[in-house]
Design an enzyme around this catalytic site. Structure first.
Site, PDB file in Angstrom:
ATOM      1  N   GLU A 170      31.816  20.165  28.873  1.00 12.58           N
ATOM      2  CA  GLU A 170      30.825  20.510  27.842  1.00 12.58           C
ATOM      3  C   GLU A 170      29.430  20.380  28.424  1.00 12.58           C
ATOM      4  OE1 GLU A 170      31.135  18.468  24.102  1.00 12.58           O
ATOM      5  OE2 GLU A 170      33.334  18.540  24.099  1.00 12.58           O
ATOM      6  N   GLU A 191      36.292  12.928  24.701  1.00 11.20           N
ATOM      7  CA  GLU A 191      35.253  11.893  24.765  1.00 11.20           C
ATOM      8  C   GLU A 191      35.801  10.524  24.358  1.00 11.20           C
ATOM      9  OE1 GLU A 191      31.205  14.511  24.215  1.00 11.20           O
ATOM     10  OE2 GLU A 191      32.060  13.659  22.402  1.00 11.20           O
TER      11      GLU A 191
END
Length: 487
Positions: A388, A192
């Protein structure tokens, strides 16, 4: 029942991070990491993280002075360090053919400045990877999943603004590539990466400073993120000597919609996406900063920031091969300062009146996943991977040592259906790893109570319990789905 049509080569699995599952924080030479100095703090309102953020500076100050009070859940995780064979066997039983996990930098170079890697750490990950292969599972490794070594933070408070940090990270990255390229096919340098745009501590290893202005923080963020981009490009360049591996980027998806069709809100939404999403992909996939970047920098910092021409050339010549991203929710954007907000993945944004939300305020939007898959494929035309996706819920075992989590089955099935529709749209998406196959410690709140897994782990927020693993109803549902592709 509805039959879905996924290609046989599609990768199905689960994702975890070292800091949230491994435990063994001081075993076999490992040192502390940034997540492991964050204690559990009970929140009455699950959707209000302000108490955690307000205490961050106090926590850091105490840790620097060697003062640790309270319970630190990420030091214990779910004891994957000792129980990985059991867990991987369960993943295989569920039908998974890929496991996305991370390597802890502090387990390989415990003091960051070590001349040689920790052999115990190298052996542990080799053992885990071989166990995955024994169970016919591909592996996707994240090199850095927010677990910045605390020893490095103490000696280099500027984090990724310090050139020495990049040198040390590249040494670590090259070490694990050399060590595991024969067994690990898919690699993600940073988890991320866009989190560094608004969380400079977690994303960039920069020491908190309550006196720092917002403009100063943005300047640090822009410069630090550039150094991450350059490090990624150097890793891509180095990895070209290996024949059978692929490197991708990993982004926290920030899908937003304009609250309505008012042009000022539509424009505000476009600007937000440029800052938190497209600028990152443009650098990592197209290899260049977009035209609007200069104006963003000027607006945020009141300065003009330039980068070294050799570094820009490096970015251009070494783009990432595929895009991976986390997708949990969507939000709305409005210019109205009084717009109602709700929580999301490390950031708050506008509420959508058409969506339901979890106990933590994360809005559930399966169609948004199809939307973002189409959006990214249209703009970048590189393979996509959903690294995810999942739902955190308060759960307890029933008398039969099971959890009837029909809400998780509903969540996963609706999102998986949208992936099927995106494939029909013509999108090249090649895999999906849910967050997560097994309960673990929450990244944002340090809770065990916030449960994401198909497998229940018998620990509470203070790690009372047996640690035993119990498949939930969703485990059996997923196992059957993998066989039939029916939802």
């Amino acid at each position: 029942m509805k039959k879905l049509n996924f290609p046989k080569s599609f990768l199905w699995g689960g994702a975890t991070s070292a800091a949230q599952i491994e435990g063994a924080w001081n075993i076999d030479g490992k040192s502390l990491t940034l997540p492991e100095i964050q204690p559990f703090i009970e929140l009455k309102d699950k959707s209000d993280l302000s108490k955690l953020h307000n205490e961050r500076n106090i926590i850091f100050k105490n840790a620097l002075e060697g003062k640790f009070e309270g319970h630190y859940p990420k030091r214990f995780g779910i004891d994957f360090y000792h129980r990985y064979k059991e867990d991987i066997a369960l993943f295989k039983e569920a039908g998974m053919n890929i496991f996305r996990m991370s390597i802890s930098w502090a387990r390989i170079f415990p003091n960051a400045f070590d001349e040689k890697p920790n052999l115990n750490g190298l052996k542990f990950y080799r053992d885990v990877f071989e166990e995955c292969k024994k169970n016919n599972m591909e592996i996707m490794v994240t090199m850095s999943h927010f677990d910045y070594p605390f020893e490095l933070m103490k000696s280099n408070p500027k984090g990724w603004l310090d050139p020495k940090v990049k040198e040390l990270f590249l040494k670590y990255a090259k070490t694990i590539l050399d060590e595991y390229a024969d067994i690990v096919k898919y690699w993600l340098p940073f988890n991320e990466i866009n989190i560094g745009a608004f969380a400079v501590e977690a994303g960039l290893g920069i020491m908190p400073d309550s006196k720092r202005t917002e403009a100063e923080t943005k300047e640090l963020s822009i410069k630090g993120l550039h150094n991450l981009f350059v490090a990624q490009a150097e890793i891509v360049k180095y990895a070209k000597k290996f024949k059978n591996i692929k490197l991708g980027c990993m982004m926290a998806d920030m899908t937003t919609y304009s609250l309505d069709c008012n042009p000022v809100n539509v424009l505000a939404n476009m600007k937000r996406e440029q800052i938190l999403k497209f600028m990152f992909y443009d650098v990592m996939i197209k290899g260049k900063y977009p035209g609007y970047f200069k104006n963003i920098v000027k607006t945020l910092t009141n300065k003009e920031i330039t980068f070294d021409e050799n570094e820009l050339k490096l970015l251009k010549e070494n783009p990432l091969e595929f895009i991976s991203f986390s997708y949990y929710m969507s939000n709305t954007v409005s210019t109205d300062p009084n717009q109602e907000k709700t929580q999301g993945n490390l950031t708050a944004a506008g509420k959508n009146p058409f969506l339901k939300a979890t106990d933590w305020g994360w809005q559930i939007d399966p169609i948004g996943l199809r939307y973002v898959l189409n959006q990214l494929w249209d703009r970048y035309e590189v393979p996509l991977f959903i690294s995810e996706n999942g739902i955190g819920v308060l759960e307890t075992l029933n008398e039969e040592n099971a959890v009837n989590d029909d809400y998780r089955i509903d969540y996963l099935s609706k999102h998986i259906e949208q992936i099927d529709l995106a494939l029909k749209d013509g999108v090249d998406v090649f895999g999906y790893t849910m967050w997560t196959p097994i309960d673990l410690v929450s990244a944002s709140t340090c809770e065990m109570a916030k449960r994401y897994g198909l497998i229940f782990v018998d620990y509470d927020d203070y790690h009372n319990g047996t640690g035993n693993r119990y498949p939930k109803k969703s485990f059996n549902w997923f196992k059957e789905f993998i066989k039939t592709k029916e939802i």
